[in-house]
Every structure is written in C-alpha cells, then in structure tokens.
Enzyme design. Structure first.
Site, PDB file in Angstrom:
ATOM      1  N   GLU A   4      30.750 -32.823  -7.985  1.00 57.39           N
ATOM      2  CA  GLU A   4      32.021 -33.437  -7.584  1.00 57.39           C
ATOM      3  C   GLU A   4      32.059 -34.924  -7.950  1.00 57.39           C
ATOM      4  OE1 GLU A   4      33.132 -30.611  -3.752  1.00 57.39           O
ATOM      5  OE2 GLU A   4      31.749 -32.285  -3.498  1.00 57.39           O
ATOM      6  N   GLU A  46      27.120 -24.470  -3.019  1.00 53.88           N
ATOM      7  CA  GLU A  46      27.333 -24.468  -1.571  1.00 53.88           C
ATOM      8  C   GLU A  46      27.435 -23.067  -0.991  1.00 53.88           C
ATOM      9  OE1 GLU A  46      29.105 -28.426  -2.985  1.00 53.88           O
ATOM     10  OE2 GLU A  46      28.996 -26.361  -3.708  1.00 53.88           O
TER      11      GLU A  46
END
Length: 255
Positions: free
Chosen positions: A109, A129
């Site tokens: 990110e 994740e």
C-alpha cells in the site's frame, strides 16, 4: 524522527528510507510517526521537489509490525491510528517508490500510494492480510484495481500470495525493473528529471492525476483546465515561455 526511519535531502530530492532490516522494515507506531514527520517536512519545503521512498535490506516494507497490533486497546483505536500510507498520500510533491525487496501488506500500500513505482529484479509484491484473517486498510483494493485491473487485484487480495517483479511489471503495478544495485540510482535519475521541471506544474499534475481517478470525466476535464490556468499564471510558466523563445534552458523557482 526514529532511528528506524532515515530522512535525507540532496538538493531538490528527499529520500525516506525505512531502516529496520532485521524485521523486514515492518512499521511500528513510532516509525509511522516518523514517516508523518518526514512528509510534513517535505510539504513545508520550497526546496524539495520530489520524494523517494525506499527500504534497507531485503525488504521494501513488510507492512505493519504484527506484534504491535495487539497494543491497540480497541478496534476503533486501531482504525484511527496515524497511518504511514495515509501520510505518503498526503505528500504534495511527486513521489517515487524504489521497491528494493518484499512489498507486502502495508508495504504494498505504501508503494501504491506513491506516484511512480520502480522495483529491483528481486522485489516481490503481496496482499497477505487474508492469511491472517483480515484485509488491507490503506487503499489496497482501490489502488490495485486501478493499477492492475479487478481480476488481478482479486487474485492478489483473495489468495494473499506474492507475485515477482516481472509479473508486477506485466500487470502494470510498476513502471520499470532494474538490477538491485541500480535501483536507487535510477530512482534518483527519475527524481532529478521531475525536479528539473516546473515545481508548481509537477504538483498540480499530481493533483490532476488523482482527480482523473475520482471525478466524472467532464468534471475531471474542467478541473484539469482550472489547474492549467493556475499554472499558466505562475512566474515559472512565464519563464518557460521566455526560455523557449530565447532557446535556453528555463530556471524554475516554484513561483
């Protein structure tokens, strides 16, 4: 600043380096605060014109330090934590991610939050994740869907498996692949080119590109024309026109 985050300037370039190689540059709350401080310094500077974000060791950034996540007393406190990806997106200056190794989770990110991404041949990218029971929260889905398309984004987010630099390049996640020992030099070359352009125009170009993703077409074109007019009224634009007529290189002063 934290010892785990280095901030250096060289002329018009700034470099933010995540420097916790023993932990794959996993970001602690103190490191996030240091990134926020570095961004604020870049934004306040009339000298800095381009920012490079990179890491040390074999990782660009492995995301948030999982061991630190249980320190948040409530999920709401976790949701409202100072976020390093948000900080990178608040940069007013053009930014380059020089991805030297693993860019996983929040590290991916972070790279996606930069305007330009280049990577070493050894880099890998992942949204892991889901393997731990949650999903990314720093713009993962939006940025991946825009950069590599919804199917490829779904593949990364729903499997959590990494892709190598070559696949990332083929999908459009990164612009260039370099030898590891050339990565930072190449980032500096690109940054120096950007820094040689009119700074206000470069900053408004950044705003314009973001608007292109978030506004309806007609509104985006209208906004672009407004930004063009703002740039056209600057002293740097006048200098650019004068330099063109006089057949010389312009000297831009961010005015």
């Amino acid at each position: 600043m934290s010892d785990d985050v280095r901030f250096e300037t060289d002329g018009h370039l700034a470099v933010i380096t995540l420097n916790r190689p023993a932990k794959l540059n996993a970001v602690t709350p103190a490191m996030a605060d240091a990134v926020v401080a570095a961004v604020e310094e870049c934004n306040a500077s009339d000298t800095i014109r381009c920012v490079i974000v990179t890491g040390t060791g074999k990782a660009f950034c492995a995301g948030s330090d999982i061991a630190e996540l249980d320190s948040y007393e409530t999920p709401w406190q976790f949701r409202n934590r100072p976020d390093y990806c948000d900080a990178i997106r608040r940069l007013l200056k053009p930014s380059i991610a020089a991805v030297n190794g693993y860019a996983f989770g929040g590290g991916l990110e972070t790279a996606l939050s930069c305007d330009i991404r280049i990577a070493a041949e050894t880099a890998q990218f992942a949204a892991p994740e889901i393997k731990l029971g949650w999903i990314g929260g720093g713009g993962m889905a939006s940025f991946l869907a825009h950069s590599i398309g919804p199917s490829n984004a779904a593949m990364m987010i729903m499997t959590g498996d990494p892709i190598p630099a070559g696949q990332a390049h083929a999908w459009g996640l990164i612009s260039e692949i370099t030898a590891p020992d050339r990565l930072l030099d190449r980032a500096r070359e690109i940054g120096s080119t950007i820094a040689s352009r009119a700074p206000i125009a470069a900053e408004t170009a950044k705003l314009n590109l973001r608007a292109a993703f978030t506004m309806p077409l007609e509104k985006a074109i209208e906004y672009e024309r407004d930004l063009q007019t703002i740039c056209f009224a600057t002293a740097d634009a006048a200098e650019g026109r004068a330099a063109f007529k006089e057949k010389r290189q312009p000297v831009f002063r961010r005015k």
